[in-house]
Scaffold this motif. Structure first.
Motif, PDB file in Angstrom:
ATOM      1  N   ARG A  46      34.411   6.675 -26.185  1.00 20.66           N
ATOM      2  CA  ARG A  46      34.539   8.084 -26.585  1.00 20.66           C
ATOM      3  C   ARG A  46      33.485   8.937 -25.883  1.00 20.66           C
ATOM      4  N   ARG A  57      32.821  26.108 -24.677  1.00 24.95           N
ATOM      5  CA  ARG A  57      33.858  25.209 -24.154  1.00 24.95           C
ATOM      6  C   ARG A  57      33.479  23.745 -24.381  1.00 24.95           C
ATOM      7  N   LYS A  60      33.905  22.868 -28.040  1.00 31.03           N
ATOM      8  CA  LYS A  60      35.307  22.746 -28.392  1.00 31.03           C
ATOM      9  C   LYS A  60      35.836  21.365 -28.034  1.00 31.03           C
ATOM     10  N   ILE A  61      35.410  20.841 -26.897  1.00 31.86           N
ATOM     11  CA  ILE A  61      35.816  19.493 -26.478  1.00 31.86           C
ATOM     12  C   ILE A  61      35.317  18.465 -27.490  1.00 31.86           C
ATOM     13  N   GLU A  62      34.084  18.624 -27.948  1.00 27.43           N
ATOM     14  CA  GLU A  62      33.532  17.670 -28.918  1.00 27.43           C
ATOM     15  C   GLU A  62      34.232  17.765 -30.258  1.00 27.43           C
ATOM     16  N   ASP A  63      34.660  18.973 -30.642  1.00 26.04           N
ATOM     17  CA  ASP A  63      35.330  19.130 -31.924  1.00 26.04           C
ATOM     18  C   ASP A  63      36.736  18.546 -31.915  1.00 26.04           C
ATOM     19  N   ASP A  64      37.380  18.542 -30.756  1.00 23.63           N
ATOM     20  CA  ASP A  64      38.752  18.001 -30.655  1.00 23.63           C
ATOM     21  C   ASP A  64      38.728  16.538 -30.696  1.00 23.63           C
TER      22      ASP A  64
END
Length: 115
Positions: free
Chosen positions: A39, A108, A111-115
Motif C-alpha cells: 500500500r 492532491r 486526497k490520494i491517501e484518503d482514497d
C-alpha cells in the motif's frame, strides 16, 4: 589580570539525549508488513505521478519569468508606484504562486491517501 577558565554549559536534557543515543546502538529501518508495504508503495507511486504537474508549474514559474522579460523588454520601463514592473514580478509574484502551488499539491496528495 587572571584568565577565567571557560566551561561548556549544556542543559540536562541535552546530556540525557546524548546518553540515550550512545546506549541504543545502531538505528534500524522499521519494516512494514507485506500488505502495508504494498500500500505504501502504491501511495508513493501515485503521489509521485500526481506531483509532476506541480513540479512542472514550479519550473515554469521560475524559468518562465526570465523568458517573459526576454520577450517583453518593455516591462522594465513600466512602473508601478515608482518601481519597475519587472522588479515587482521577480520580488513578489513567485512566492504567493509557489505557496498556492504547494497548497494545491498537498491537497492532491492528501486526497490520494484518503482514497
Amino acid at each position: 589580570m587572571s584568565r577565567v577558565k571557560r566551561v561548556a554549559v549544556t542543559s540536562p536534557q541535552t546530556r540525557l539525549a546524548h546518553s540515550r543515543r550512545r546506549a541504543r546502538g545502531r538505528w534500524r529501518v522499521p519494516r512494514l508488513a507485506a500488505g502495508d508495504a504494498e500500500r505504501a508503495d502504491r501511495l508513493y507511486r501515485a503521489q509521485r505521478r500526481r506531483g509532476l504537474p506541480a513540479l512542472a508549474g514550479m519550473f515554469g514559474l521560475v524559468f518562465g519569468l526570465p523568458l517573459v522579460f526576454g520577450l517583453f523588454p518593455g516591462l522594465d520601463s513600466v512602473r508601478l508606484l515608482g518601481i519597475p514592473l519587472s522588479w515587482l514580478m521577480i520580488a513578489i509574484l513567485p512566492y504567493p504562486a509557489m505557496a498556492l502551488l504547494s497548497w494545491w499539491q498537498l491537497r492532491r496528495a492528501e486526497k490520494i491517501e484518503d482514497d
